[in-house]
Design an enzyme around this catalytic site. Structure first.
Site, mmCIF file in Angstrom:
data_model
loop_
_atom_site.group_PDB
_atom_site.id
_atom_site.type_symbol
_atom_site.label_atom_id
_atom_site.label_comp_id
_atom_site.label_asym_id
_atom_site.label_seq_id
_atom_site.Cartn_x
_atom_site.Cartn_y
_atom_site.Cartn_z
ATOM 1 N N HIS A 58 0.859 -1.190 0.000
ATOM 2 C CA HIS A 58 0.000 0.000 0.000
ATOM 3 C C HIS A 58 0.891 1.233 0.000
ATOM 4 C CE1 HIS A 58 -2.770 3.121 0.988
ATOM 5 N NE2 HIS A 58 -2.413 3.196 2.257
ATOM 6 N N HIS A 112 1.334 5.694 -1.123
ATOM 7 C CA HIS A 112 0.691 6.991 -1.354
ATOM 8 C C HIS A 112 1.324 7.620 -2.593
ATOM 9 C CE1 HIS A 112 -0.554 7.490 3.186
ATOM 10 N NE2 HIS A 112 -1.003 6.372 2.641
ATOM 11 N N TYR A 153 1.028 -4.412 -20.454
ATOM 12 C CA TYR A 153 1.632 -4.748 -19.170
ATOM 13 C C TYR A 153 0.766 -4.314 -17.992
ATOM 14 C CZ TYR A 153 5.764 -6.651 -21.286
ATOM 15 O OH TYR A 153 6.606 -7.456 -21.996
#
Length: 218
Positions: free
Chosen positions: A93, A95, A120
């Site tokens: 995860h 930002h 891709y």
């Protein structure tokens, strides 16, 4: 791979992501599932660029913290992906700037946040779901991810960032990077009427590489 090696791998990839500006400050978190059903996850308020292998949080199969520093507040979203995607061995995860920007645009389809722009992107990310905004650490984000029923390995959290699962940490990192670059392409081409992959080209990729794309977008 031993737990020691997995801890080192988390630190190595975390530093790489941080040094390339893909997750600033103490943002972002990484987890890796272990053979005993537990998992390793980066600590809360820790920069991915300066992780200590010995301080990475270890969570057992029942969700209890058994060693290391207190884990990231985003544990619920990691757990939701492991619960719904049985083959997931790692979750990343971030930002990352372009993915966050994409998540804020009004025209984004929650079932397919990005069009089929490159082969891709489809090969590494599949399709990307967009879920509504929840404050960081809100357990409700887990419910939203559970509601996707494991169909998506690539997810955007609105106004927050991407979360991607894969069988290995390397694959999850590569897929997250591919998502970020595709989001960047979308923003560069927005309003210019670019040529995307045709349905026939999509079908060829699905057949050739055995891709499993959510049927709702087709």
């Amino acid at each position: 791979m031993s737990e020691t090696k997995r801890r080192e791998e988390i630190c190595r990839f975390g530093r790489s992501l941080f040094e390339r500006g893909l997750t600033p400050g103490s943002s972002g978190n990484i987890s890796v599932r272990l053979e005993d059903g537990g998992w390793l996850v980066t600590p809360t308020n820790a920069s991915l660029g300066f992780l200590d292998p010995a301080r990475i949080s270890r969570i057992d199969a029942e969700g209890r913290v058994v060693s290391g520093d207190p884990p990231t507040k985003e544990v619920p979203l990691h757990a939701a992906l492991y619960d719904t995607r049985r083959n997931a061995g790692a979750v990343v995860h971030l930002h990352s700037t372009h993915s966050v920007a994409l998540s804020m645009l009004p025209e984004i389809d929650p079932r397919a946040a990005l069009p089929s722009m490159t082969p891709y992107y489809l090969m590494k990310c599949g399709l990307t779901a967009l879920i509504p905004y929840y404050r960081p650490g809100d357990p409700a984000v887990a419910s939203a991810i559970m509601g996707l029923a494991g169909k998506y390995s690539s997810i955007l959290l609105a106004n927050h960032g991407p979360v991607v699962s894969a069988e290995t940490l390397e694959a999850a990192v590569f897929a997250t990077e591919e998502l970020e670059e595709t989001a960047k392409l979308y923003l560069l081409l927005r309003g210019l009427n670019p040529r995307f992959l045709s349905p026939e080209q999509e079908k060829d990729l699905v057949k050739t590489f055995g891709l499993a794309l959510p049927g709702s977008a087709h």
